[in-house]
Design an enzyme around this catalytic site. Structure first.
Site, PDB file in Angstrom:
ATOM      1  N   LYS A  22       0.838  -1.210   0.000  1.00  0.00           N
ATOM      2  CA  LYS A  22       0.000   0.000   0.000  1.00  0.00           C
ATOM      3  C   LYS A  22       0.868   1.253   0.000  1.00  0.00           C
ATOM      4  CE  LYS A  22      -1.749   1.683   4.050  1.00  0.00           C
ATOM      5  NZ  LYS A  22      -1.481   3.105   4.314  1.00  0.00           N
ATOM      6  N   ASN A  23       1.821   1.309   0.934  1.00  0.00           N
ATOM      7  CA  ASN A  23       2.573   2.553   1.112  1.00  0.00           C
ATOM      8  C   ASN A  23       3.610   2.789   0.016  1.00  0.00           C
ATOM      9  OD1 ASN A  23       1.054   3.134   3.301  1.00  0.00           O
ATOM     10  ND2 ASN A  23       2.612   2.671   4.848  1.00  0.00           N
ATOM     11  N   CYS A 117      -4.594  13.034  12.966  1.00  0.00           N
ATOM     12  CA  CYS A 117      -5.376  11.805  12.867  1.00  0.00           C
ATOM     13  C   CYS A 117      -5.169  11.003  14.143  1.00  0.00           C
ATOM     14  CB  CYS A 117      -4.981  11.004  11.631  1.00  0.00           C
ATOM     15  SG  CYS A 117      -3.357  10.277  11.733  1.00  0.00           S
ATOM     16  N   ARG A 122       0.872  14.977  13.037  1.00  0.00           N
ATOM     17  CA  ARG A 122       1.353  14.743  11.670  1.00  0.00           C
ATOM     18  C   ARG A 122       1.442  16.023  10.812  1.00  0.00           C
ATOM     19  NH1 ARG A 122      -1.038   9.248   9.406  1.00  0.00           N
ATOM     20  NH2 ARG A 122       0.911   9.324   8.267  1.00  0.00           N
ATOM     21  N   ASP A 311       4.811   1.053  12.071  1.00  0.00           N
ATOM     22  CA  ASP A 311       3.590   0.417  11.559  1.00  0.00           C
ATOM     23  C   ASP A 311       3.410  -1.017  12.045  1.00  0.00           C
ATOM     24  OD1 ASP A 311       2.939   2.726  10.258  1.00  0.00           O
ATOM     25  OD2 ASP A 311       3.645   2.084   8.292  1.00  0.00           O
ATOM     26  N   ARG A 403      -8.573  -0.392   5.050  1.00  0.00           N
ATOM     27  CA  ARG A 403      -7.710   0.610   4.401  1.00  0.00           C
ATOM     28  C   ARG A 403      -6.373   0.007   3.991  1.00  0.00           C
ATOM     29  NH1 ARG A 403      -7.383   6.376   7.201  1.00  0.00           N
ATOM     30  NH2 ARG A 403      -6.056   6.548   5.366  1.00  0.00           N
TER      31      ARG A 403
HETATM   32  N1  EPU Z   1       6.947  14.967  10.450  1.00  0.00           N
HETATM   33  C1  EPU Z   1       7.091  16.289  10.737  1.00  0.00           C
HETATM   34  N2  EPU Z   1       6.946  17.181   9.716  1.00  0.00           N
HETATM   35  C2  EPU Z   1       6.669  16.800   8.430  1.00  0.00           C
HETATM   36  C3  EPU Z   1       6.531  15.425   8.158  1.00  0.00           C
HETATM   37  C4  EPU Z   1       6.682  14.521   9.196  1.00  0.00           C
HETATM   38  O1  EPU Z   1       7.350  16.677  11.864  1.00  0.00           O
HETATM   39  O2  EPU Z   1       6.558  17.656   7.550  1.00  0.00           O
HETATM   40  C5  EPU Z   1       7.097  13.981  11.539  1.00  0.00           C
HETATM   41  C6  EPU Z   1       5.832  13.153  11.759  1.00  0.00           C
HETATM   42  O3  EPU Z   1       4.893  13.848  12.568  1.00  0.00           O
HETATM   43  C7  EPU Z   1       6.402  11.909  12.406  1.00  0.00           C
HETATM   44  C8  EPU Z   1       7.719  11.734  11.663  1.00  0.00           C
HETATM   45  O4  EPU Z   1       8.048  13.020  11.137  1.00  0.00           O
HETATM   46  O5  EPU Z   1       6.662  12.161  13.762  1.00  0.00           O
HETATM   47  C9  EPU Z   1       7.710  10.715  10.543  1.00  0.00           C
HETATM   48  O6  EPU Z   1       6.554  10.879   9.728  1.00  0.00           O
HETATM   49  P1  EPU Z   1       6.572  10.580   8.179  1.00  0.00           P
HETATM   50  O7  EPU Z   1       6.471  11.853   7.430  1.00  0.00           O
HETATM   51  O8  EPU Z   1       7.726   9.682   7.838  1.00  0.00           O
HETATM   52  O9  EPU Z   1       5.192   9.773   7.989  1.00  0.00           O
HETATM   53  P2  EPU Z   1       4.332   9.763   6.654  1.00  0.00           P
HETATM   54  O10 EPU Z   1       5.221   9.867   5.498  1.00  0.00           O
HETATM   55  O11 EPU Z   1       3.211  10.754   6.783  1.00  0.00           O
HETATM   56  C10 EPU Z   1       4.381   7.188   6.226  1.00  0.00           C
HETATM   57  C11 EPU Z   1       3.408   6.056   6.172  1.00  0.00           C
HETATM   58  C12 EPU Z   1       2.897   5.747   7.554  1.00  0.00           C
HETATM   59  C13 EPU Z   1       4.087   5.402   8.445  1.00  0.00           C
HETATM   60  C14 EPU Z   1       5.094   6.552   8.429  1.00  0.00           C
HETATM   61  C15 EPU Z   1       6.367   6.241   9.215  1.00  0.00           C
HETATM   62  C16 EPU Z   1       2.396   6.195   3.967  1.00  0.00           C
HETATM   63  C17 EPU Z   1       1.200   6.439   3.171  1.00  0.00           C
HETATM   64  N3  EPU Z   1       2.300   6.400   5.289  1.00  0.00           N
HETATM   65  O12 EPU Z   1       3.671   8.324   6.733  1.00  0.00           O
HETATM   66  O13 EPU Z   1       2.055   4.600   7.417  1.00  0.00           O
HETATM   67  O14 EPU Z   1       3.648   5.174   9.757  1.00  0.00           O
HETATM   68  O15 EPU Z   1       5.481   6.838   7.076  1.00  0.00           O
HETATM   69  O16 EPU Z   1       6.986   5.122   8.712  1.00  0.00           O
HETATM   70  O17 EPU Z   1       3.430   5.806   3.450  1.00  0.00           O
HETATM   71  C18 EPU Z   1       0.274   3.178   7.958  1.00  0.00           C
HETATM   72  O18 EPU Z   1       0.478   2.574   6.881  1.00  0.00           O
HETATM   73  O19 EPU Z   1      -0.489   2.717   8.851  1.00  0.00           O
HETATM   74  C19 EPU Z   1       0.924   4.462   8.187  1.00  0.00           C
HETATM   75  C20 EPU Z   1       0.497   5.334   9.079  1.00  0.00           C
END
Ligand code: EPU
Length: 424
Positions: A22-23, A117, A122, A311, A403
């Site tokens: 998915k991701n 969320c 986030r 995850d 999802r």
């Molecule tokens: N963060 C910031 N600022 C930003 C972006 C992120 O402070 O601009 C922080 C976040 O709040 C968090 C950390 O950085 O504390 C890491 O977040 P990241 O941006 O890596 O998460 P994401 O890219 O939004 C993806 C996955 C998530 C998974 C995370 C971490 C997808 C669609 N989502 O989210 O997957 O938990 O990376 O590995 O790829 C799931 O599949 O259940 C899921 C939540």
């Protein structure tokens, strides 16, 4: 709204095939925006998140369709409305990763600012920082991120780290935008997750020039245009890890097909340490725990890849709830991602939250209870606990599981689970 009725305890045994990721699929769908033409993602899973992302692309002017063999086709010949609507973004935060490709392709984009969320605030500040560094003018208007770069983007050295280390979708956004920028971009503190490696490999198939793939320093030589792609997405490491825990928690023996152990080394290491055997076989692995053997305790800290994935934190908590002593789980990516703790305690687990950590006092057995799914991975943890618990567990709000897991009951029932989906 569907619920699950799950009878336990069961012992799982047999073979399960892992889906496409998915991701990894979601950023690949966004990458299709970069090329005027028809791209194809092979093995994209049939999940509600993929359908929602297809709707998002549809509103922009792309046409998406499934072929009979399950390929996901995205025709991005024309993009006449570079907008990510609030109604879609609020349902799925991953929608934010259309921002970079839209600016690169159309010179402008309006994408609803994602809210928080169930797993935390986030923010997307690092995404915006990276895109601004590439020359995009970005402002917030009526809850929308409005980005403009009418003369295109320009490559730059960018530091993309944040308080919790790298960002997965932030890296995806800036990487995709940089492929069509003038000159060279260096992303320092890039995410190294397999999903980002997959995206970078796909971009190179499209004609991009990305090197340093899989390292925290990505180098992107901008090109003037990209061609559509036909690309097979990697297996879902989180679905695989969830099935590994299913085998371990039920003292079962599952053979996982289409599973890349190399993407799961931190997880395999923990499993082996607590008394679970994991053996590589052709295109997958066998995960087993002897009936009657104890689950040893573990200390787990979630980290960016190659560390232990956030995850799979909830699913491991369901397993460690039955360990022979005290375990500690520290969440270093999403410090509030603990909605499952209270629900697992309703099933007679003994978990105590202390700031960004949970102390788990192992119990001899879990007991069935009605529980509430709060987010995708928390829900998976409740299903795993229910497989091992005594009695009939009712899991409410199953749409969270749908999802990210394609008909999980149809995968686990043939190997011994007793899960009934009921529409209420
Ligand atoms: N963060 C910031 N600022 C930003 C972006 C992120 O402070 O601009 C922080 C976040 O709040 C968090 C950390 O950085 O504390 C890491 O977040 P990241 O941006 O890596 O998460 P994401 O890219 O939004 C993806 C996955 C998530 C998974 C995370 C971490 C997808 C669609 N989502 O989210 O997957 O938990 O990376 O590995 O790829 C799931 O599949 O259940 C899921 C939540």
């Amino acid at each position: 709204m569907d619920i699950f009725r799950i009878e336990g305890p069961v012992q799982l045994s047999g073979q399960v095939t892992v889906n496409g990721s998915k991701n990894a699929s979601l950023p690949l769908m966004a990458a299709a925006i970069l090329a005027a033409g028809k791209s194809v993602i092979k093995a994209a899973p049939r999940l509600s998140d993929i359908s929602v992302f297809s709707q998002l692309l549809g509103q922009m002017g792309c046409k998406t369709a499934r072929t009979d063999n399950g390929d996901l086709c995205i025709d991005a010949a024309a993009i006449d409305n570079p907008v990510g609507d609030y109604e879609i973004v609020r349902r799925m935060r991953a929608s934010i990763c259309v921002l970079g490709p839209l600016i690169a392709r159309c010179g402008r984009a309006e994408v609803s600012m994602p809210g928080g969320c169930a797993i935390g605030d986030r923010p997307v500040d690092i995404h915006l920082h990276g895109l601004r560094e590439l020359g995009a003018k970005i402002r917030l208007s009526n809850g929308y991120i409005v980005a403009e770069a009418p003369k295109g983007l320009t490559g730059k050295e960018i530091f993309l780290g944040g308080p919790f280390g790298s960002t997965v979708l932030g890296t995806a956004n800036v990487l995709m935008a940089a492929t069509l920028a003038k000159g060279t971009t260096v992303i320092e503190s890039a995410a190294c997750e397999p999903e980002i490696v997959d995206l970078a490999n796909c971009l190179n198939e499209m004609g991009a020039k990305v090197t340093g793939i899989g390292s925290p320093r990505l180098i992107i030589e901008g090109v003037t245009d990209l061609r559509p792609f036909e690309y097979q997405v990697i297996p879902d490491r989180i679905e695989a890890g969830t099935f590994m825990v299913a085998s371990a928690v039920t003292a079962g023996e599952l053979t996982l097909k289409n599973c890349r152990l190399g993407d799961l080394m931190a997880v395999v290491d923990r499993l082996r340490n607590i008394g679970v055997t994991v053996e590589a076989v052709n295109n997958g692995c066998v995960v087993a725990r002897k009936a009657g053997s104890v689950i040893k305790t573990a200390d787990i800290t979630t980290q960016p890849y190659p560390g232990f994935p956030t995850d799979l934190q909830a699913q491991f908590m369901a397993l460690l709830a039955l360990a022979d002593g005290n375990s500690v789980v520290v969440e270093k990516i999403f410090p509030d991602r603990f909605m499952h703790v209270a629900e697992l305690n309703r099933m007679a687990a003994s978990l105590r939250k202390e700031g960004p950590a949970v102390i788990i006092a192992g119990v001899k057995e879990l007991m069935a209870a009605p529980v509430m799914a709060s987010d995708l991975r928390a829900s998976a943890a409740l299903v795993l606990a229910a497989l091992a618990a005594h009695g009939t567990t009712i899991v409410n709000r199953v749409y969270h599981i749908d999802r990210g897991y394609e008909k999980i009951e149809e995968k686990l029932n043939p190997v011994g689970a007793k899960i009934t989906r009921i529409s209420v």
